[in-house]
Motif scaffolding. Structure first.
Motif, short mmCIF file in Angstrom:
data_model
loop_
_atom_site.label_atom_id
_atom_site.label_comp_id
_atom_site.label_asym_id
_atom_site.label_seq_id
_atom_site.Cartn_x
_atom_site.Cartn_y
_atom_site.Cartn_z
N VAL A 185 -10.91 -0.25 -7.13
CA VAL A 185 -11.47 1.10 -6.96
C VAL A 185 -10.79 1.49 -5.40
O VAL A 185 -11.17 0.58 -4.63
N ILE A 186 -10.23 2.65 -4.98
CA ILE A 186 -9.72 2.92 -3.69
C ILE A 186 -10.04 4.20 -3.29
O ILE A 186 -10.28 5.17 -4.38
N GLY A 187 -10.11 4.64 -2.15
CA GLY A 187 -10.33 5.83 -1.66
C GLY A 187 -8.96 6.48 -1.71
O GLY A 187 -7.97 6.12 -1.20
N ALA A 188 -9.09 8.03 -2.29
CA ALA A 188 -7.67 8.72 -2.37
C ALA A 188 -7.14 8.80 -0.92
O ALA A 188 -5.78 9.02 -0.82
N GLU A 189 -7.68 8.68 0.14
CA GLU A 189 -7.28 9.22 1.34
C GLU A 189 -7.48 8.02 2.42
O GLU A 189 -7.51 8.09 3.62
N ASP A 190 -7.45 6.69 1.90
CA ASP A 190 -7.68 5.54 2.66
C ASP A 190 -6.41 5.22 3.40
O ASP A 190 -5.29 5.05 2.86
N VAL A 191 -6.50 5.25 4.82
CA VAL A 191 -5.23 5.13 5.36
C VAL A 191 -5.27 3.60 6.09
O VAL A 191 -4.31 3.20 6.67
N PHE A 192 -6.45 2.97 6.17
CA PHE A 192 -6.53 1.58 6.50
C PHE A 192 -5.85 0.71 5.58
O PHE A 192 -5.07 -0.34 5.72
N THR A 193 -6.07 0.64 4.45
CA THR A 193 -5.55 0.11 3.32
C THR A 193 -5.10 0.96 2.11
O THR A 193 -5.72 1.30 1.29
N PRO A 194 -3.95 1.57 2.34
CA PRO A 194 -3.41 2.52 1.25
C PRO A 194 -3.23 1.98 -0.06
O PRO A 194 -3.32 0.92 -0.38
N SER A 195 -2.95 2.79 -1.00
CA SER A 195 -2.99 2.82 -2.35
C SER A 195 -2.00 1.57 -2.71
O SER A 195 -2.35 1.14 -3.90
N ARG A 196 -0.97 1.27 -2.08
CA ARG A 196 0.07 0.16 -2.42
C ARG A 196 -0.86 -1.23 -2.53
O ARG A 196 -0.32 -1.96 -3.39
N TYR A 197 -2.07 -1.21 -1.26
CA TYR A 197 -2.51 -2.60 -1.75
C TYR A 197 -3.26 -2.58 -3.01
O TYR A 197 -3.29 -3.69 -3.66
N ALA A 198 -3.83 -1.67 -3.45
CA ALA A 198 -4.54 -1.46 -4.88
C ALA A 198 -3.47 -1.84 -5.79
O ALA A 198 -3.91 -2.47 -7.20
N GLN A 199 -2.48 -1.12 -6.11
CA GLN A 199 -1.35 -1.27 -6.94
C GLN A 199 -1.01 -2.68 -7.00
O GLN A 199 -0.58 -3.11 -8.23
N GLU A 200 -0.66 -3.19 -5.82
CA GLU A 200 -0.48 -4.65 -5.94
C GLU A 200 -1.27 -5.58 -6.70
O GLU A 200 -1.10 -6.55 -7.43
N ALA A 201 -2.61 -5.35 -6.22
CA ALA A 201 -3.48 -6.19 -7.26
C ALA A 201 -3.40 -6.05 -8.60
O ALA A 201 -3.67 -6.86 -9.37
N VAL A 202 -3.31 -4.61 -9.12
CA VAL A 202 -3.43 -4.33 -10.56
C VAL A 202 -2.17 -5.05 -11.09
O VAL A 202 -2.17 -5.51 -12.08
N GLU A 203 -1.06 -5.00 -10.37
CA GLU A 203 0.31 -5.59 -10.94
C GLU A 203 0.25 -7.09 -10.85
O GLU A 203 1.06 -7.90 -11.68
N TRP A 204 -0.43 -7.89 -10.14
CA TRP A 204 -0.70 -9.26 -10.18
C TRP A 204 -1.57 -9.87 -11.19
O TRP A 204 -1.44 -10.97 -11.84
N VAL A 205 -2.20 -8.92 -11.79
CA VAL A 205 -3.40 -9.33 -12.73
C VAL A 205 -2.50 -9.47 -14.02
O VAL A 205 -1.75 -8.42 -14.57
N PRO A 206 -2.57 -10.70 -14.77
CA PRO A 206 -1.83 -10.92 -16.23
C PRO A 206 -2.51 -10.06 -17.08
O PRO A 206 -3.22 -9.52 -17.17
N GLU A 207 -1.28 -9.76 -18.02
CA GLU A 207 -1.62 -9.29 -19.42
C GLU A 207 -2.16 -7.74 -19.18
O GLU A 207 -2.66 -7.24 -20.24
N GLN A 208 -1.91 -7.22 -18.10
CA GLN A 208 -2.15 -5.65 -17.98
C GLN A 208 -3.80 -5.50 -18.28
O GLN A 208 -4.13 -4.61 -18.93
N ARG A 209 -4.53 -6.35 -17.78
CA ARG A 209 -5.80 -6.38 -17.78
C ARG A 209 -6.64 -5.82 -16.52
O ARG A 209 -7.87 -5.99 -16.31
#
Length: 244
Positions: free
Chosen positions: A168-192
């Protein structure tokens, strides 16, 4: 009764996860104490997280939360505005905050607010932000900044997860933008894993929009597998300003 364990980052508001804890019906909720550094949090929390619990971690506590989820065979893991690694952009922001802290706590707060909060609170939430500032652990901010600047890459821990993951991220988070969240999603195996954005919020999104954060978290905890197939609709937007 299933257990939910909340892991706070150092910049979490003084009320902590109280709004979420008190409104998650049918679940036993535990909030652990924050620590100045992710490594200290991991060491302290390792003996406090029961096996098979749902884990909810905010900001740099996600670094420890990912490791604890794998070690404790967590039932699910929710990462709120996660910090799992520090790149050049985040390191530059941390250096600027470190320089501001050298001028005193008020300078730190002034420098941090436009990076941590979304547009609604910046315009209308002065009392809420003042409450957040009063709850800062001033004596630990320097250690927090130093620890984050040298944070080891924690994304690899996500590879060992077998549980569903919500980011869960803030749509306007400039401290840790959405790419940090997307990286986390992509590192979790099996699209979970799934990423959800809370509108009009910044880095402290769960506190800036607690109603939507509660709806998303409750739906995920109720049926994580179903949630990953397509989250149910929930109210979108801020009904009222939160009290941090």
């Amino acid at each position: 009764m299933e257990t939910v364990v909340f892991l706070p980052g150092l910049l979490a508001p003084p009320a902590g996860f109280r709004s979420l804890r008190e409104n998650l019906e049918g679940l036993r909720c535990i909030e652990l104490a924050p620590h100045a550094t992710p490594a200290e949090g991991l060491e302290a929390w390792r003996g406090e997280v029961p096996p098979g619990a749902h884990l909810v971690a905010f900001a740099e506590a996600a670094w420890a939360g990912a490791q604890l989820a794998a070690q404790s065979q967590a039932k699910s893991l929710t990462l709120l505005s996660p910090v799992l690694r520090v790149d050049a952009a985040l390191r530059a922001r941390l250096r600027a905050l470190e320089q501001a802290l050298g001028l005193g706590p008020e300078a730190f707060v002034t420098a941090a607010k436009p990076w941590l909060f979304g547009p609604v609170l910046l315009e209308h939430g002065h009392e809420a932000m003042a409450a957040w500032a009063e709850g800062l652990r001033e004596g630990e901010l320097g250690r927090w900044l130093a620890a984050l600047s040298g944070l080891p890459d924690g994304r690899r821990a996500l590879r060992g997860l077998r549980c569903p993951v919500l980011v869960v991220i803030g749509a306007e988070d400039v401290f840790t933008p959405s790419r940090y969240a997307q990286e986390a999603v992509e590192w979790v195996p099996e699209q979970r894993a799934m990423r959800v954005s809370l509108e009009a919020t910044g880095h402290l999104a769960p506190w800036e929009n607690p109603g939507e954060a509660l709806a998303v978290l409750a739906a995920f905890l109720r049926d994580a597998e179903g949630f990953l197939q397509g989250p149910p609709a929930w109210h979108d937007g801020l009904d009222e300003l939160p009290v941090l």
